[in-house]
Design a protein around this motif. Structure first.
Motif, PDB file in Angstrom:
ATOM      1  N   ILE A 196      -9.567  -5.943  -9.851  1.00 20.45           N
ATOM      2  CA  ILE A 196      -8.335  -6.188  -9.088  1.00 20.45           C
ATOM      3  C   ILE A 196      -7.097  -5.800  -9.909  1.00 20.45           C
ATOM      4  N   LYS A 197      -7.150  -6.041 -11.210  1.00 17.96           N
ATOM      5  CA  LYS A 197      -6.021  -5.655 -12.080  1.00 17.96           C
ATOM      6  C   LYS A 197      -5.843  -4.137 -12.072  1.00 17.96           C
ATOM      7  N   ARG A 198      -6.968  -3.414 -12.149  1.00 21.15           N
ATOM      8  CA  ARG A 198      -6.905  -1.954 -12.091  1.00 21.15           C
ATOM      9  C   ARG A 198      -6.427  -1.508 -10.704  1.00 21.15           C
ATOM     10  N   LEU A 199      -6.915  -2.169  -9.657  1.00 23.34           N
ATOM     11  CA  LEU A 199      -6.514  -1.830  -8.291  1.00 23.34           C
ATOM     12  C   LEU A 199      -5.015  -2.021  -8.089  1.00 23.34           C
ATOM     13  N   GLU A 200      -4.472  -3.071  -8.680  1.00 21.60           N
ATOM     14  CA  GLU A 200      -3.041  -3.337  -8.561  1.00 21.60           C
ATOM     15  C   GLU A 200      -2.229  -2.157  -9.100  1.00 21.60           C
ATOM     16  N   MET A 201      -2.693  -1.587 -10.208  1.00 24.29           N
ATOM     17  CA  MET A 201      -2.010  -0.435 -10.789  1.00 24.29           C
ATOM     18  C   MET A 201      -2.146   0.794  -9.884  1.00 24.29           C
ATOM     19  N   LEU A 202      -3.357   0.998  -9.321  1.00 24.10           N
ATOM     20  CA  LEU A 202      -3.581   2.155  -8.452  1.00 24.10           C
ATOM     21  C   LEU A 202      -2.686   2.105  -7.216  1.00 24.10           C
ATOM     22  N   LEU A 203      -2.480   0.907  -6.701  1.00 25.00           N
ATOM     23  CA  LEU A 203      -1.712   0.751  -5.465  1.00 25.00           C
ATOM     24  C   LEU A 203      -0.217   1.002  -5.658  1.00 25.00           C
ATOM     25  N   THR A 204       0.229   1.027  -6.909  1.00 28.89           N
ATOM     26  CA  THR A 204       1.658   1.296  -7.144  1.00 28.89           C
ATOM     27  C   THR A 204       2.028   2.714  -6.719  1.00 28.89           C
ATOM     28  N   LYS A 205       1.015   3.581  -6.638  1.00 26.41           N
ATOM     29  CA  LYS A 205       1.264   4.973  -6.253  1.00 26.41           C
ATOM     30  C   LYS A 205       0.892   5.240  -4.795  1.00 26.41           C
ATOM     31  N   SER A 206       0.651   4.187  -4.049  1.00 22.43           N
ATOM     32  CA  SER A 206       0.227   4.362  -2.652  1.00 22.43           C
ATOM     33  C   SER A 206       1.350   4.962  -1.804  1.00 22.43           C
ATOM     34  N   PRO A 207       1.040   6.041  -1.069  1.00 22.70           N
ATOM     35  CA  PRO A 207       2.037   6.597  -0.147  1.00 22.70           C
ATOM     36  C   PRO A 207       2.202   5.740   1.101  1.00 22.70           C
ATOM     37  N   LEU A 208       1.385   4.689   1.218  1.00 24.50           N
ATOM     38  CA  LEU A 208       1.451   3.786   2.375  1.00 24.50           C
ATOM     39  C   LEU A 208       2.209   2.522   2.038  1.00 24.50           C
TER      40      LEU A 208
END
Length: 412
Positions: free
Chosen positions: A397-409
């Motif tokens: 989840i910590k890694r996912l939180e970082m990935l979502l910072t670049k979400s175009p959505l």
């Protein structure tokens, strides 16, 4: 002194995939929770192939048990071809005291459609308590009936009425058991699983490799060997991952529909991506998780597929990034439906309840539904068996939180 009666159980062991439906069943739950307790409570010795002490070829003592056992129970669940073959051998050798069973979704092939098959309900990872009690009673009632009044149940002896069944000469001299030469396969597997639970993956790997030399065509043992190989990180993480991949190769990973194998391949390529950042590993991981999810519609492949899509979306830009983030969102929504259905069924009797809740926790987080995420997280922490489970979830989840910072959505 009266000789003790014996029951030999024909069935697969470990986790098996029903290729007709994509369902994954833990057959050990059937044996350990229903069959063996039902038989032993009646004072009858109960053996499965992995419990036979032997040296050399396991087929020799297995066929002796099929011939000489007072009762044979054959579980045909997952359309296991070995189980069907061995049931046929028993029907050829003995006219009576054979019981066929299966989980209730099995549709028997034509050649066994005239054989009475007793059915039970399997939840996949486990079997509900009430169903264990019900089917144990039915099995014991059936055993009593066929022992007290044996009737021909073999189609071979039904249609070839003058056929005489064979007897094994010199059975005492050709002892079925070979006590003291080898551990039973089940004992080796038990020790290997214990080593795994203690995070001693190098020892577990050695034990599963030993088990595979006894039963080298067993997909479950090969899957466990691959798992312990990459978990061992020996001699280094990348080498262990590549070795695990080669261990899986005989299961034809590019063509298989076995969701356990697909999930393992996805996990290995996921870790190779994390270790090397080579895009080929990222794409392979997504391919295997996606195939497993399409076949099984399960929470494990689904939640990992959505995560890896976010990984790829994070590395991409423009329409490619949008496509991966949109697909990840849709997969998470489907995963939530799968997990909520499991929550509404027999969750307390399942041995994977933590992972169902943890998957739901991650899915809600990934969709930005933070209140639901916090509620489910608390439930998951209450049923966790150890810190390692929580740490695994929290790290992803910590890694996912970082990935979502670049979400175009992000504006959604």
């Amino acid at each position: 002194m009266m000789k003790e009666k014996t029951c030999f159980v024909i069935m697969g062991y470990g986790i098996r995939t029903d290729f007709s439906s994509g369902r994954v069943l833990d057959l050990d739950k059937t044996y350990e929770n229903i069959i063996k307790p039902a038989v032993t409570e009646m004072g009858i010795i109960c053996k499965r192939a992995d419990e036979i002490r032997h040296s050399g070829n396991i087929d020799i003592p297995m066929y002796k048990y099929i011939l000489t056992s007072d009762i044979v129970i054959a579980d045909l669940s997952t359309y296991n071809p070995n189980a069907f073959y061995e049931l046929g051998v028993r029907h050829a050798l003995r006219p009576y005291t054979t019981i066929a069973i299966s989980e209730k979704e099995l549709i028997p092939p034509f050649d066994v459609s005239h054989t009475l098959i007793y059915q039970y309900e399997h939840l996949g990872k486990d079997i509900g308590y009430s169903e264990v009690i019900r089917f144990k009673k039915e099995l014991q009632k059936t055993i009593n009936k066929i022992l007290e009044n044996p009737q021909v149940d073999s189609p071979v002896y039904t249609f070839l009425k003058d056929l005489k069944f064979p007897e094994l000469k010199f059975l005492d001299q050709q002892n079925v058991n070979d006590e003291g030469i080898q551990h039973t396969l089940s004992k080796i597997i038990e020790n290997a699983n214990h080593a795994m639970n203690q995070s001693n993956f190098i020892e577990a790997k050695a034990l599963f490799r030993s088990a595979l030399t006894i039963d080298n065509k067993n997909s479950y043992l090969r899957q466990r060997l691959a798992l312990t190989t990459y978990k061992s990180k020996y001699p280094d993480h990348k080498s262990a991952l590549l070795e695990a991949l080669e261990t899986l190769r005989p299961l034809n990973i590019e063509e298989t529909h076995d969701v356990e194998t697909l999930g393992l391949a996805g996990a290995i390529y996921k870790r190779l991506w994390e270790e090397t950042k080579e895009s080929i590993y990222l794409d392979k991981s997504i391919m295997f998780y996606q195939k497993g999810f399409v076949i099984q519609n399960d929470y494990y492949n689904g939640i990992n597929l959505s995560y890896m899509l976010n990984e790829r979306g994070y590395q991409s830009s423009g329409n490619d990034a949008i496509a991966d983030f949109v697909l990840a969102k849709r997969v998470r929504m489907q995963v939530i439906k799968i997990c909520q259905k499991l929550l509404d069924s027999d969750l307390e009797n399942r041995n994977d309840k933590y992972w169902i809740l943890a998957t739901l926790e991650e899915a809600f987080f990934g969709l930005g539904e933070l209140e639901k995420y916090k509620t489910i997280k608390k439930r998951a922490e209450e049923v966790a068996n150890g810190n390692w489970q929580k740490e695994t979830t929290e790290n992803q989840i910590k890694r996912l939180e970082m990935l979502l910072t670049k979400s175009p959505l992000i504006s959604d």
